[in-house]
Write a protein that holds these residues in place. Structure first.
Motif, PDB file in Angstrom:
ATOM      1  N   PHE A 201       0.856  -1.165  -0.039  1.00  0.00           N
ATOM      2  CA  PHE A 201       0.113   0.078  -0.051  1.00  0.00           C
ATOM      3  C   PHE A 201       0.825   1.446  -0.070  1.00  0.00           C
ATOM      4  O   PHE A 201       0.180   2.555  -0.306  1.00  0.00           O
ATOM      5  N   ARG A 202       2.053   1.174   0.355  1.00  0.00           N
ATOM      6  CA  ARG A 202       3.010   2.375   0.520  1.00  0.00           C
ATOM      7  C   ARG A 202       3.190   2.794  -1.055  1.00  0.00           C
ATOM      8  O   ARG A 202       3.437   4.168  -1.093  1.00  0.00           O
ATOM      9  N   GLN A 203       2.884   2.198  -2.076  1.00  0.00           N
ATOM     10  CA  GLN A 203       2.922   2.648  -3.592  1.00  0.00           C
ATOM     11  C   GLN A 203       1.842   3.365  -3.710  1.00  0.00           C
ATOM     12  O   GLN A 203       1.932   4.348  -4.569  1.00  0.00           O
ATOM     13  N   TRP A 204       0.733   3.637  -2.863  1.00  0.00           N
ATOM     14  CA  TRP A 204      -0.512   4.466  -3.141  1.00  0.00           C
ATOM     15  C   TRP A 204      -0.383   5.690  -1.976  1.00  0.00           C
ATOM     16  O   TRP A 204      -1.198   6.536  -2.447  1.00  0.00           O
ATOM     17  N   SER A 205       0.363   5.509  -1.191  1.00  0.00           N
ATOM     18  CA  SER A 205       0.287   6.628  -0.173  1.00  0.00           C
ATOM     19  C   SER A 205       1.520   6.714   0.689  1.00  0.00           C
ATOM     20  O   SER A 205       2.107   5.704   0.888  1.00  0.00           O
ATOM     21  N   PRO A 206       2.178   7.928   1.014  1.00  0.00           N
ATOM     22  CA  PRO A 206       3.474   8.047   1.715  1.00  0.00           C
ATOM     23  C   PRO A 206       3.133   7.745   3.286  1.00  0.00           C
ATOM     24  O   PRO A 206       3.881   7.554   3.771  1.00  0.00           O
ATOM     25  N   ASN A 207       1.599   7.883   3.633  1.00  0.00           N
ATOM     26  CA  ASN A 207       1.325   7.670   4.904  1.00  0.00           C
ATOM     27  C   ASN A 207       0.418   6.626   5.349  1.00  0.00           C
ATOM     28  O   ASN A 207      -0.623   6.281   5.554  1.00  0.00           O
ATOM     29  N   ILE A 208       1.728   5.594   5.779  1.00  0.00           N
ATOM     30  CA  ILE A 208       1.272   4.438   5.947  1.00  0.00           C
ATOM     31  C   ILE A 208       1.650   3.937   7.283  1.00  0.00           C
ATOM     32  O   ILE A 208       2.601   4.443   7.734  1.00  0.00           O
ATOM     33  N   THR A 209       0.696   3.329   8.270  1.00  0.00           N
ATOM     34  CA  THR A 209       1.093   2.858   9.570  1.00  0.00           C
ATOM     35  C   THR A 209       0.658   1.582   9.649  1.00  0.00           C
ATOM     36  O   THR A 209      -0.458   1.043   9.305  1.00  0.00           O
ATOM     37  N   LEU A 210       1.591   0.693  10.105  1.00  0.00           N
ATOM     38  CA  LEU A 210       1.469  -0.769  10.397  1.00  0.00           C
ATOM     39  C   LEU A 210       0.929  -1.276  11.874  1.00  0.00           C
ATOM     40  O   LEU A 210       1.712  -0.790  12.800  1.00  0.00           O
ATOM     41  N   PHE A 211      -0.231  -1.422  12.125  1.00  0.00           N
ATOM     42  CA  PHE A 211      -0.622  -1.860  13.397  1.00  0.00           C
ATOM     43  C   PHE A 211      -0.639  -3.134  13.760  1.00  0.00           C
ATOM     44  O   PHE A 211      -1.344  -3.977  12.813  1.00  0.00           O
ATOM     45  N   ILE A 212       0.405  -3.559  14.479  1.00  0.00           N
ATOM     46  CA  ILE A 212       0.577  -5.091  14.514  1.00  0.00           C
ATOM     47  C   ILE A 212      -0.716  -6.044  14.870  1.00  0.00           C
ATOM     48  O   ILE A 212      -0.706  -7.060  14.313  1.00  0.00           O
ATOM     49  N   ASN A 213      -1.408  -5.333  15.981  1.00  0.00           N
ATOM     50  CA  ASN A 213      -2.544  -5.951  16.157  1.00  0.00           C
ATOM     51  C   ASN A 213      -2.299  -7.737  16.509  1.00  0.00           C
ATOM     52  O   ASN A 213      -1.550  -8.015  17.372  1.00  0.00           O
ATOM     53  N   SER A 214      -3.042  -8.567  15.654  1.00  0.00           N
ATOM     54  CA  SER A 214      -2.728 -10.007  15.946  1.00  0.00           C
ATOM     55  C   SER A 214      -1.743 -10.641  14.996  1.00  0.00           C
ATOM     56  O   SER A 214      -1.633 -11.960  15.042  1.00  0.00           O
ATOM     57  N   ALA A 215      -1.074  -9.958  14.262  1.00  0.00           N
ATOM     58  CA  ALA A 215      -0.285 -10.401  13.121  1.00  0.00           C
ATOM     59  C   ALA A 215       1.096 -10.801  13.953  1.00  0.00           C
ATOM     60  O   ALA A 215       1.370 -10.166  15.109  1.00  0.00           O
ATOM     61  N   PRO A 216       2.016 -11.664  13.437  1.00  0.00           N
ATOM     62  CA  PRO A 216       3.263 -11.999  13.978  1.00  0.00           C
ATOM     63  C   PRO A 216       4.088 -10.652  13.907  1.00  0.00           C
ATOM     64  O   PRO A 216       4.050  -9.618  13.224  1.00  0.00           O
ATOM     65  N   GLN A 217       4.887 -10.695  15.112  1.00  0.00           N
ATOM     66  CA  GLN A 217       6.065  -9.492  15.127  1.00  0.00           C
ATOM     67  C   GLN A 217       7.042  -9.659  13.983  1.00  0.00           C
ATOM     68  O   GLN A 217       7.337 -10.569  13.542  1.00  0.00           O
ATOM     69  N   PRO A 218       7.299  -8.347  13.368  1.00  0.00           N
ATOM     70  CA  PRO A 218       7.929  -8.539  12.146  1.00  0.00           C
ATOM     71  C   PRO A 218       9.511  -8.806  12.474  1.00  0.00           C
ATOM     72  O   PRO A 218       9.736  -8.727  13.420  1.00  0.00           O
ATOM     73  N   THR A 219      10.138  -9.733  11.385  1.00  0.00           N
ATOM     74  CA  THR A 219      11.335  -9.973  11.899  1.00  0.00           C
ATOM     75  C   THR A 219      12.312  -8.736  11.548  1.00  0.00           C
ATOM     76  O   THR A 219      11.856  -7.838  11.203  1.00  0.00           O
TER      77      THR A 219
END
Length: 308
Positions: free
Chosen positions: A158-176
């Motif tokens: 989605f960064r390709q469509w907007s420079p204003n992206i925030t990832l909310f981890i929520n229930s996803a695995p912690q990023p490496t």
């Protein structure tokens, strides 16, 4: 007795019916009127139809079928059986329809994370596919709600469509560590903690609330849904969905033929990532395969009838 019964009247089913109708086949399309993309204002990426409302696309598709031997039936399928080499379909009103071949184009249902306020905005300012709806939320403050292993990829995409992206981890695995470096390189902040609510005003998303009580302003959201196929009625044929990391799918070959003789599948029910245009193409290819299969059977009968 029809040549082909098509269950599902979306892009895949209607395009298959069009191709089969033009081959002079007798076709019945059974449709429950619940397209996956109904909440969206428009379908995109379909040449000559970009931005068309989903239900308008259905209307136009049905109109294209009028010159041909195609019958549209409104209803929900309860059961599919194979009796004496032919398929019998039973609907929720008790009526039955029979055909020589069966094409399943029922699509999928999106199962969203259980976050209050999220489902109400699905298909509007909550999207899942940037190729389908990224243009409509371009340059906005977009929050990515993590719900699976796809979260980091979704944020980078989605960064390709907007420079204003925030990832909310929520229930996803912690990023490496590598993923964190990638996110940082693209200027994407990461917020840990579970999302507990999606807030809105005047029917527009305004901010997310996290379990620690913090609030984060957003204008649009994206989230990975889990897709569930609409295919319970196939159990009697021995055709059951297989599990994938993103949900369920009916397995088929590149022409849509399944492991059950005489049964084809096309569209999201067998390819959850297919767009409207890709689903229409898959329906067309399945129709060609079905027609060839019917033709082979008719030729065999004709050859057997020749004088010995």
């Amino acid at each position: 007795m029809q040549d082909v019964i098509i269950i599902g009247g979306g892009a895949a089913g209607l395009n298959a019916a069009l191709v089969l109708g033009r081959t002079r086949r007798a076709v019945t399309v059974i449709d429950a009127g619940q397209p996956r993309n109904a909440p969206a204002a428009g379908a995109h990426g379909f040449i000559t139809r970009d931005g068309v409302a989903p239900l308008e696309l259905t209307r136009l598709g049905r109109a294209d079928l009028e010159p041909y031997d195609v019958n549209i039936v409104e209803g929900r399928v309860l059961r599919a059986e194979k009796l004496d080499g032919e398929f019998r379909i039973t609907l929720n009103d008790g009526s039955t329809h029979s055909g020589k071949r069966l094409l399943v184009t029922t699509g999928v249902v999106d199962e969203l994370p259980d976050i209050p306020g999220l489902a109400e905005h699905w298909g509007k300012d909550v999207a899942h596919c940037p190729f389908c709806h990224g243009w409509e939320i371009r340059d906005q403050n977009i929050g990515v709600i993590g719900s699976g292993s796809f979260a980091v990829h979704q944020a980078l995409l989605f960064r390709q469509w907007s420079p204003n992206i925030t990832l909310f981890i929520n229930s996803a695995p912690q990023p490496t560590e590598l993923e964190l470096q990638q996110l940082a390189a693209r200027g994407i902040p990461v917020v840990t903690g579970a999302v507990t609510a999606v807030h809105s005003k005047d029917d527009a998303v305004t901010h997310l609330e996290l379990e620690d009580g913090s609030r984060h302003s957003v204008q649009a959201l994206t989230v990975q849904s889990r897709v569930l196929v609409r295919a319970e009625f196939l159990a009697g044929l021995g055709l059951v969905p297989v599990s994938t990391p993103f949900g369920e799918s009916i397995e088929s070959d590149e022409m849509g033929q399944t492991s059950v003789a005489g049964v084809w599948a096309a569209g999201n029910v067998t390819n959850m990532s297919a767009t409207v245009l890709a689903s229409a193409q898959a329906g067309a290819m399945a129709a060609v395969s079905i027609n060839m299969d019917l033709m082979a059977g008719e030729l065999e009968v004709a050859m057997a009838a020749l004088p010995q």
